[in-house]
Design a protein around this motif. Structure first.
Motif, PDB file in Angstrom:
ATOM      1  N   VAL A   3     -14.715  -4.277  35.623  1.00 38.54           N
ATOM      2  CA  VAL A   3     -15.965  -4.667  36.254  1.00 38.54           C
ATOM      3  C   VAL A   3     -15.620  -5.732  37.288  1.00 38.54           C
ATOM      4  N   GLY A  29     -21.163  -3.827  30.774  1.00 35.88           N
ATOM      5  CA  GLY A  29     -20.163  -3.444  31.754  1.00 35.88           C
ATOM      6  C   GLY A  29     -19.175  -2.489  31.112  1.00 35.88           C
ATOM      7  N   ILE A  30     -18.869  -1.364  31.782  1.00 35.58           N
ATOM      8  CA  ILE A  30     -17.934  -0.415  31.175  1.00 35.58           C
ATOM      9  C   ILE A  30     -16.670  -0.285  32.012  1.00 35.58           C
ATOM     10  N   ALA A  31     -15.579  -0.061  31.314  1.00 35.48           N
ATOM     11  CA  ALA A  31     -14.266   0.014  31.946  1.00 35.48           C
ATOM     12  C   ALA A  31     -14.032   1.447  32.374  1.00 35.48           C
ATOM     13  N   GLY A 292       0.562  -7.127  37.320  1.00 34.27           N
ATOM     14  CA  GLY A 292      -0.413  -8.010  36.681  1.00 34.27           C
ATOM     15  C   GLY A 292      -1.789  -7.946  37.312  1.00 34.27           C
ATOM     16  N   ALA A 293      -1.988  -7.058  38.294  1.00 36.80           N
ATOM     17  CA  ALA A 293      -3.310  -6.948  38.916  1.00 36.80           C
ATOM     18  C   ALA A 293      -4.267  -6.240  37.969  1.00 36.80           C
ATOM     19  N   LEU A 294      -5.550  -6.274  38.336  1.00 36.18           N
ATOM     20  CA  LEU A 294      -6.577  -5.678  37.483  1.00 36.18           C
ATOM     21  C   LEU A 294      -6.363  -4.180  37.281  1.00 36.18           C
TER      22      LEU A 294
ATOM     23  N   MET B   1     -12.425  -9.934  28.726  1.00 29.70           N
ATOM     24  CA  MET B   1     -13.358  -9.133  29.508  1.00 29.70           C
ATOM     25  C   MET B   1     -12.678  -7.870  30.006  1.00 29.70           C
ATOM     26  N   VAL B   3     -10.477  -3.963  28.596  1.00 32.58           N
ATOM     27  CA  VAL B   3      -9.996  -3.117  27.514  1.00 32.58           C
ATOM     28  C   VAL B   3      -8.469  -3.177  27.548  1.00 32.58           C
ATOM     29  N   GLN B   6      -6.050   1.341  25.065  1.00 28.08           N
ATOM     30  CA  GLN B   6      -6.796   2.558  25.367  1.00 28.08           C
ATOM     31  C   GLN B   6      -6.940   3.403  24.101  1.00 28.08           C
ATOM     32  N   ILE B  30     -15.909  -1.148  26.893  1.00 25.32           N
ATOM     33  CA  ILE B  30     -16.833  -2.106  27.502  1.00 25.32           C
ATOM     34  C   ILE B  30     -16.129  -3.420  27.797  1.00 25.32           C
ATOM     35  N   ALA B  31     -16.563  -4.041  28.879  1.00 22.54           N
ATOM     36  CA  ALA B  31     -15.950  -5.278  29.363  1.00 22.54           C
ATOM     37  C   ALA B  31     -16.628  -6.439  28.670  1.00 22.54           C
ATOM     38  N   GLU B  32     -16.288  -6.664  27.423  1.00 19.97           N
ATOM     39  CA  GLU B  32     -16.965  -7.672  26.644  1.00 19.97           C
ATOM     40  C   GLU B  32     -16.003  -8.246  25.612  1.00 19.97           C
ATOM     41  N   GLY B 292      -4.595 -13.817  39.158  1.00 20.78           N
ATOM     42  CA  GLY B 292      -4.602 -12.353  39.229  1.00 20.78           C
ATOM     43  C   GLY B 292      -4.448 -11.676  37.885  1.00 20.78           C
ATOM     44  N   ALA B 293      -4.439 -12.447  36.787  1.00 19.26           N
ATOM     45  CA  ALA B 293      -4.327 -11.832  35.464  1.00 19.26           C
ATOM     46  C   ALA B 293      -5.648 -11.181  35.093  1.00 19.26           C
ATOM     47  N   LEU B 294      -5.609 -10.396  34.015  1.00 23.76           N
ATOM     48  CA  LEU B 294      -6.791  -9.662  33.573  1.00 23.76           C
ATOM     49  C   LEU B 294      -7.955 -10.589  33.233  1.00 23.76           C
TER      50      LEU B 294
END
Lengths: 323, 323
Positions: A3, A29-31, A292-294, B1, B3, B6, B30-32, B292-294
């Motif tokens: 997100v 928010g969904i991945a 390491g990027a999103l 925030m 996943v 997988q 979900i981003a939670e 730039g990390a998750l």
């Protein structure tokens, strides 16, 4: 798969006030999605996907996607519709981004499809190819054959070589060969060009949804099928061709649309093109995405292996004995 | 925030086969959650959250969280339950991680609470504090007062200074002062210690869910209230104290639990502690999370500003004239 833009409940409520779809009950928010921000938005009446378009989707293309999905929906295909607000607008401005409220389709994406599921996907793709008859809008494929050589020229050759010695020369030769041999006369219309397992929602063994049309464009229908063949019929790393899956997919398609002899003859070539397209975009992203990027970088070589498979593939064997 | 792990539909289906909750219909990452992977998992009978515990949650603590939530649920609090499988197990192994299927609670998290919502949260927290009576398990607070000085010693002082000149000395002095003045005799039991707006689900103005108990532990009930006061009663950046929100929160709490005079007298001190706890964990993460990390880094100074507010706050004014 992240997100990028945070949407507060308050902002979602202000957006929903434009629509006649009920009151906000849940917002997650969904991945999902390649480069968009997606929310699963639930009201007291229905569920929706709220999509905010980030950098990769050109807002100027959104009317094409909207009109194509409306056409396919009206023709009975299981594709999500864009929802109109009370004024008839389906496109909104939200937090500096273009945003749409989209029908939610239940269903699960399989990672290890069975032949029955592969046949269902082939059939569903063919039904979609039939359903686009009468859809007259054209949109060139920004990732079609003509784009591959320029895209490769933007990749650092040394970085490609460090992935696999000889890779840069091999890709350069392949681009030349595809350019020299690419067909011009095959049946062509609006196609998906990205129907990976992620983008098919199953309910049991039935296809309940075809989603993520943001690479849709005008191209050969047999190229669309070749993309799907390359996407579904291999182990993830591209090392193993899953013959029963590939055959079931093509046979499922063949139940609805009989490919012409020219299309069948071109199929391995088109599949080499499909493999090259994903090899090249993955290679470009691999080289240009900081560690390491999103975004998770996907292995380009998984599609180089597919390319090697299609170079030596026997087309008759791909389609199986029945055809 | 994000996943981190997988989970394929096939893996989720294998897990669901252990439970009597219906068949998989939809699965969305979900981003939670702070450091877990969470999926919204829907069957033909109900919806659930599937949580995989990543590095920050110690699996040894999960039985405590499970038992606390079961106790609170049985006492009528709107908290999600862990779901038992057919064998009575609520804890599973999935893809090398500990994993649980958890009740899904609808509701939305507000970003800009109204006084009515703040009062509802205060009241709901007090009801939770009443409901833990009879819950006898103890768990020290790993981020309680005794942890703050050691945590600060693990932070690079120069990095703290580069955020704000004088910050390092100020934190060191605050840690000393809190250590010297921290109370020992206030009412203490299982508390949440992280009830930020993210962790409260509203249905309209009513609290429909209190979630994310992974910082729950044994600590002062008034410290839990002070955390919530610091979390809810300021603009995000900590620059503005929202007096009507803060007062409504404390008054909502006071409708159910009358704090003792000792608790009220200690409230500004406890809120300085609460501000220091989030200042320190954010500072540590700020210094030690690569750009730039998750994980999105949160501004430590937003809680330094709260700390400064509580240093000069008039406790009587915080609670309002009615108390």
């Amino acid at each position: 798969m992240a997100v990028y833009t945070q949407v507060s409940a308050e902002a979602a409520e202000r957006l929903l006030a434009l629509y006649d779809v009920g009151r906000l009950v849940s917002l997650k928010g969904i991945a999902e999605g390649v480069e968009n921000s997606n929310y699963l938005l639930e009201t007291d009446r229905a569920r929706f996907i709220l999509t905010l378009y980030e950098s990769r989707v050109d807002p100027a293309d959104l009317p094409y996607f909207h009109n194509l999905l409306a056409h396919l929906h009206n023709a009975g295909c299981p594709v999500p519709r864009f929802i109109d607000d009370r004024q008839g607008n389906w496109l909104q401005d939200l937090l500096g981004k273009k945003a749409c409220l989209i029908e939610f389709l239940p269903g699960i994406s399989v990672s290890e499809p069975t032949p029955i599921q592969a046949a269902a996907v082939g059939k569903s793709m063919a039904q979609m190819h039939k359903a686009v008859a009468g859809f007259s809008e054209a949109k060139p494929n920004p990732l079609g054959q003509e784009s591959w050589k320029p895209l490769f020229e933007r990749c650092d050759r040394a970085a490609a070589e460090s992935l696999l010695p000889g890779l840069a020369d091999d890709i350069a030769r392949e681009c030349d060969w595809l350019e020299a041999n690419w067909p011009s006369e095959l049946p062509k219309h609006a196609v998906h060009t990205d129907l990976f397992p992620d983008n098919v929602l199953f309910r049991g063994d039935a296809v309940g949804g075809l989603i993520d049309f943001y690479f849709a464009c005008t191209d050969f229908r047999a190229f669309d099928l070749a993309v799907t063949h390359a996407a579904w019929s291999f182990s993830n790393d591209g090392k193993s061709y899953l013959a029963d899956i590939g055959r079931a997919l093509l046979q499922g398609y063949g139940e609805v649309i009989q490919l012409s002899d020219a299309e069948k003859q071109a199929f391995a070539l088109l599949a080499r093109g499909a493999s090259s397209r994903f090899l090249l975009t993955r290679l470009y992203d691999w080289i240009n995405t900081p560690a390491g990027a999103l975004v998770t970088r996907k292995d380009p070589l998984a599609f180089h292996r597919r390319l090697e498979f299609y170079r030596s593939a026997d087309v008759v064997a791909l389609f199986g004995v029945e055809q």
